[in-house]
Scaffold this motif. Structure first.
Motif, short mmCIF file in Angstrom:
data_model
loop_
_atom_site.label_atom_id
_atom_site.label_comp_id
_atom_site.label_asym_id
_atom_site.label_seq_id
_atom_site.Cartn_x
_atom_site.Cartn_y
_atom_site.Cartn_z
N MET A 179 60.55 34.15 87.84
CA MET A 179 60.80 33.37 86.62
C MET A 179 59.49 33.45 85.83
O MET A 179 58.61 32.60 85.98
CB MET A 179 61.14 31.91 86.97
N PRO A 180 59.32 34.51 85.02
CA PRO A 180 58.02 34.75 84.40
C PRO A 180 57.63 33.70 83.37
O PRO A 180 58.49 33.13 82.69
CB PRO A 180 58.19 36.12 83.74
N GLU A 181 56.33 33.44 83.32
CA GLU A 181 55.78 32.58 82.27
C GLU A 181 55.77 33.40 80.98
O GLU A 181 56.11 34.59 80.98
CB GLU A 181 54.36 32.14 82.64
N GLU A 182 55.34 32.84 79.89
CA GLU A 182 55.41 33.48 78.57
C GLU A 182 54.83 34.89 78.52
O GLU A 182 55.43 35.79 77.97
CB GLU A 182 54.71 32.60 77.53
N ASP A 183 53.66 35.09 79.09
CA ASP A 183 53.00 36.40 78.98
C ASP A 183 53.15 37.26 80.23
O ASP A 183 52.61 38.35 80.31
CB ASP A 183 51.51 36.21 78.65
N GLU A 184 53.89 36.79 81.23
CA GLU A 184 54.06 37.55 82.46
C GLU A 184 55.22 38.53 82.36
O GLU A 184 56.25 38.21 81.74
CB GLU A 184 54.34 36.61 83.64
N PRO A 185 55.10 39.69 83.00
CA PRO A 185 56.24 40.60 83.03
C PRO A 185 57.26 40.16 84.09
O PRO A 185 56.93 39.48 85.04
CB PRO A 185 55.60 41.94 83.44
N GLU A 186 58.49 40.56 83.89
CA GLU A 186 59.52 40.30 84.89
C GLU A 186 59.29 41.26 86.06
O GLU A 186 59.01 42.44 85.88
CB GLU A 186 60.91 40.53 84.31
N GLU A 187 59.40 40.74 87.26
CA GLU A 187 59.30 41.53 88.48
C GLU A 187 60.62 41.42 89.22
O GLU A 187 61.18 40.33 89.33
CB GLU A 187 58.17 41.03 89.38
N VAL A 188 61.12 42.53 89.71
CA VAL A 188 62.39 42.55 90.45
C VAL A 188 62.19 43.37 91.72
O VAL A 188 61.62 44.46 91.69
CB VAL A 188 63.52 43.19 89.60
#
Length: 193
Positions: A43-52
């Motif tokens: 659940m990324p924060e504003e500047d974080e990339p999505e990780e899957v």
């Protein structure tokens, strides 16, 4: 589509691996195909990339109201000054290990995540090979192979770990080896090269 599930319990297994349980509705099964995995997203924060990342539950479909994942925490190792001798910390493994109870995580299952589907028609003998947390899909297959009705498949499982303390799910594996000794042989390999 992505669905959100809450983290309802964390059970440390050893020094770097824990079992994470996520809640389902009461009486509901995950109903995942044998050897199927789930994609888990942070659940990324504003500047974080999505990780899957893909994870195979260690619980089978008889578990109701929750499902369980066995996840190892991967810390950074090596010297960042030397690219060939450095691995950054695992993004998803550290994300999940840092969650508090009640936190929400996104999951989905897609059809291409299913390998050869059970029952393994025409197969009389299976040799399994896994190391570390690679045991998760083997557990899914073993649940079906050993407890499925009228299955007489013979199985040899070679399972490698760095040390005896790193052997994951050993009590479960040993109990299956004792209960189904006529057709399930467990072989542990310990050490590092």
């Amino acid at each position: 589509s992505w669905k959100e599930y809450k983290l309802i319990s964390v059970t440390p297994y050893n020094h770097d691996t824990s079992i994470f349980a996520f809640g389902l509705d009461a009486g509901q099964s995950l109903n995942l195909p044998v050897c199927g995995c789930l994609l888990m997203a942070n659940m990324p924060e504003e500047d974080e990339p999505e990780e899957v990342r893909p994870y195979t539950p260690i619980s089978d479909n008889s578990m109701l109201g929750k499902f369980e994942l066995l996840i190892k925490r991967y810390p950074a190792w090596g010297d960042p000054s030397f690219a060939n001798n450095y691995k950054p910390p695992g993004k998803m493994s550290n994300f999940i290990h840092n969650l508090g109870l009640g936190a929400t995580v996104r999951f989905k299952h897609i059809a291409v995540n299913v390998k050869k589907q059970y029952p393994f028609t025409g197969v009389r003998t299976i040799t399994m090979l896994a190391v570390g947390v690679g045991i998760a899909p083997m557990l899914q297959a073993l649940h079906a192979l050993l407890t499925g009705p009228n299955d007489s498949t013979r199985i040899v499982f070679l399972y490698g770990n760095r040390s005896v303390e790193d052997i994951l799910m050993r009590k479960k594996l040993d109990s299956w080896a004792a209960e189904y000794k006529d057709r399930f042989k467990m072989v542990y390999v310990v050490g590092s090269g």
